[in-house]
Design a protein around this motif. Structure first.
Motif, PDB file in Angstrom:
ATOM      1  N   MET A 288       0.848  -1.203   0.000  1.00  0.00           N
ATOM      2  CA  MET A 288       0.000   0.000   0.000  1.00  0.00           C
ATOM      3  C   MET A 288       0.879   1.247   0.000  1.00  0.00           C
ATOM      4  N   THR A 289       0.556   2.191  -0.847  1.00  0.00           N
ATOM      5  CA  THR A 289       1.296   3.440  -0.891  1.00  0.00           C
ATOM      6  C   THR A 289       0.863   4.327   0.278  1.00  0.00           C
ATOM      7  N   THR A 290       1.585   5.431   0.417  1.00  0.00           N
ATOM      8  CA  THR A 290       1.237   6.386   1.465  1.00  0.00           C
ATOM      9  C   THR A 290      -0.197   6.878   1.265  1.00  0.00           C
ATOM     10  N   PRO A 291      -1.003   6.947   2.328  1.00  0.00           N
ATOM     11  CA  PRO A 291      -2.393   7.405   2.191  1.00  0.00           C
ATOM     12  C   PRO A 291      -2.453   8.765   1.521  1.00  0.00           C
ATOM     13  N   PRO A 292      -3.415   8.967   0.618  1.00  0.00           N
ATOM     14  CA  PRO A 292      -3.494  10.232  -0.122  1.00  0.00           C
ATOM     15  C   PRO A 292      -3.632  11.444   0.790  1.00  0.00           C
ATOM     16  N   GLU A 293      -2.937  12.512   0.414  1.00  0.00           N
ATOM     17  CA  GLU A 293      -2.944  13.721   1.229  1.00  0.00           C
ATOM     18  C   GLU A 293      -4.237  14.508   1.103  1.00  0.00           C
ATOM     19  N   ASN A 294      -5.076  14.154   0.114  1.00  0.00           N
ATOM     20  CA  ASN A 294      -6.322  14.900  -0.051  1.00  0.00           C
ATOM     21  C   ASN A 294      -7.415  14.412   0.903  1.00  0.00           C
ATOM     22  N   LEU A 295      -7.108  13.396   1.684  1.00  0.00           N
ATOM     23  CA  LEU A 295      -8.054  12.967   2.713  1.00  0.00           C
ATOM     24  C   LEU A 295      -8.093  13.995   3.840  1.00  0.00           C
ATOM     25  N   ALA A 296      -9.220  14.073   4.552  1.00  0.00           N
ATOM     26  CA  ALA A 296      -9.263  14.893   5.758  1.00  0.00           C
ATOM     27  C   ALA A 296      -8.219  14.341   6.729  1.00  0.00           C
ATOM     28  N   PRO A 297      -7.509  15.186   7.464  1.00  0.00           N
ATOM     29  CA  PRO A 297      -6.420  14.707   8.328  1.00  0.00           C
ATOM     30  C   PRO A 297      -6.823  13.566   9.261  1.00  0.00           C
ATOM     31  N   ILE A 298      -8.000  13.634   9.862  1.00  0.00           N
ATOM     32  CA  ILE A 298      -8.397  12.568  10.778  1.00  0.00           C
ATOM     33  C   ILE A 298      -8.634  11.269  10.014  1.00  0.00           C
ATOM     34  N   ASP A 299      -9.186  11.365   8.797  1.00  0.00           N
ATOM     35  CA  ASP A 299      -9.401  10.161   7.990  1.00  0.00           C
ATOM     36  C   ASP A 299      -8.070   9.565   7.554  1.00  0.00           C
ATOM     37  N   ARG A 300      -7.116  10.412   7.233  1.00  0.00           N
ATOM     38  CA  ARG A 300      -5.788   9.931   6.832  1.00  0.00           C
ATOM     39  C   ARG A 300      -5.116   9.201   7.997  1.00  0.00           C
ATOM     40  N   LEU A 301      -5.269   9.742   9.203  1.00  0.00           N
ATOM     41  CA  LEU A 301      -4.702   9.099  10.382  1.00  0.00           C
ATOM     42  C   LEU A 301      -5.323   7.723  10.608  1.00  0.00           C
ATOM     43  N   ARG A 302      -6.628   7.631  10.387  1.00  0.00           N
ATOM     44  CA  ARG A 302      -7.304   6.335  10.578  1.00  0.00           C
ATOM     45  C   ARG A 302      -6.834   5.309   9.540  1.00  0.00           C
ATOM     46  N   VAL A 303      -6.599   5.757   8.319  1.00  0.00           N
ATOM     47  CA  VAL A 303      -6.085   4.865   7.277  1.00  0.00           C
ATOM     48  C   VAL A 303      -4.674   4.400   7.642  1.00  0.00           C
ATOM     49  N   ILE A 304      -3.854   5.331   8.125  1.00  0.00           N
ATOM     50  CA  ILE A 304      -2.489   4.985   8.533  1.00  0.00           C
ATOM     51  C   ILE A 304      -2.511   3.940   9.646  1.00  0.00           C
ATOM     52  N   MET A 305      -3.383   4.153  10.644  1.00  0.00           N
ATOM     53  CA  MET A 305      -3.447   3.222  11.770  1.00  0.00           C
ATOM     54  C   MET A 305      -3.938   1.853  11.321  1.00  0.00           C
TER      55      MET A 305
ATOM     56  N   GLY B  67      -1.303  15.586  19.128  1.00  0.00           N
ATOM     57  CA  GLY B  67      -1.351  14.605  18.044  1.00  0.00           C
ATOM     58  C   GLY B  67      -1.005  13.220  18.534  1.00  0.00           C
ATOM     59  N   ASP B  68       0.024  13.141  19.405  1.00  0.00           N
ATOM     60  CA  ASP B  68       0.400  11.844  19.972  1.00  0.00           C
ATOM     61  C   ASP B  68      -0.738  11.259  20.800  1.00  0.00           C
ATOM     62  N   LEU B  69      -1.438  12.119  21.542  1.00  0.00           N
ATOM     63  CA  LEU B  69      -2.557  11.644  22.352  1.00  0.00           C
ATOM     64  C   LEU B  69      -3.720  11.203  21.466  1.00  0.00           C
ATOM     65  N   LEU B  70      -3.968  11.957  20.390  1.00  0.00           N
ATOM     66  CA  LEU B  70      -5.022  11.575  19.450  1.00  0.00           C
ATOM     67  C   LEU B  70      -4.711  10.216  18.817  1.00  0.00           C
TER      68      LEU B  70
END
Length: 273
Positions: free
Chosen positions: A1-18, A67-70
């Motif tokens: 999987m490539t890096t999650p797209p940057e056009n996602l909302a930041p919280i959605d991108r974080l969830r994809v990363i996790m 951010g770390d806590l989130l």
């Protein structure tokens, strides 16, 4: 999987990363090994780092610490989703509902004109929630055992006070402080180590209650006292080092003089020019 797209909302991108970190196919071995219990200490640590950044007024660091806590919230939510328990959206929905339920003066027609009244109403709402839940029969059942000891002591005392189990004034608490201090002295005179430990615990507990009566957050006050001690001790170290002296070869009286000097410097710098 490539890096999650940057056009996602930041919280959605974080969830994809996790989710990717926890993916058995190509995820991170360390993240995959974790469960609620293993990452709970990190969650507590991150909360303290947020508090530390605020205490030091390092707002440039606060963004990163938040951010770390989130990330911890997202991490726990991902584990829960994998187990079919709940997901991040459920966590967000639960806190949304709770905030609306506990602020009827904002989101309803309740008339609350000051913060003191609002605090009393907040506690009444929480009491009603506890009564309708299955968290236990005791008023104290849902005060988390894992809280730092001072914070938990203050919460236990606050909870007991909601049913009238409380000293009416701070002066009455001060009398109890004197009483507990006398009991510490008695235990010391008897050379009873177990009794000394018990009485010191009682003394700390009562001092915590005094802080509550005076509307002082004892956990924050203790952090501040720790920071003050560290500043003044470092002044002693730095001054002696500049003189080419070692602390182990310096008398207690000389070190106390430097401690008093540090206090004078702090006081002078705090006074308006």
């Amino acid at each position: 999987m490539t890096t999650p797209p940057e056009n996602l909302a930041p919280i959605d991108r974080l969830r994809v990363i996790m989710a990717k970190l926890r993916d058995p196919d190509g995820g991170c071995p360390w993240d995959l090994e974790q469960d609620f219990a293993s990452i709970a200490p990190y969650t507590i640590e991150e909360a303290y780092e947020v508090a530390d950044a605020i205490e030091r007024k390092r707002y440039d660091e606060l963004k990163d610490e938040l951010g770390d806590l989130l990330l911890q919230v997202v991490f726990h939510s991902q584990i829960a989703a994998e187990a079919g328990l709940f997901g991040f959206d459920d966590v967000a929905a639960a806190i949304n509902d709770k905030m609306i339920r506990r602020h009827p003066h904002v989101f309803g027609d309740a008339d609350t004109r000051d913060s003191e009244t609002q605090t009393a109403e907040w506690e009444a709402i929480k009491a009603a929630e506890r009564k309708s839940s299955d968290k236990g029969e005791s008023l104290l059942d849902d005060v988390p055992v894992a809280l730092p000891a001072l914070k938990r002591a203050q919460k236990l005392q606050k909870r007991a006070a909601t049913v009238g189990f409380d000293w009416p004034t701070a002066d009455r608490v001060l009398e109890k402080v004197d009483e507990e201090l006398a009991e510490v002295r008695e235990a010391m005179a008897a050379d009873d180590a177990d009794a000394v430990a018990e009485e010191i615990g009682d003394l700390i507990f009562v001092c915590t209650n005094l802080g509550r009566k005076m509307k002082v957050d004892v956990e924050a006050a203790t952090r501040s006292a720790n920071a003050k001690f560290e500043r003044r001790f470092r002044h002693i170290e730095d001054t002696l080092a500049a003189r080419g002296q070692a602390m182990k070869d310096t008398s207690l009286d000389a070190m106390e003089a430097l401690w008093d000097e540090a206090k004078r410097i702090e006081k002078s710098s705090a006074e308006p020019a």
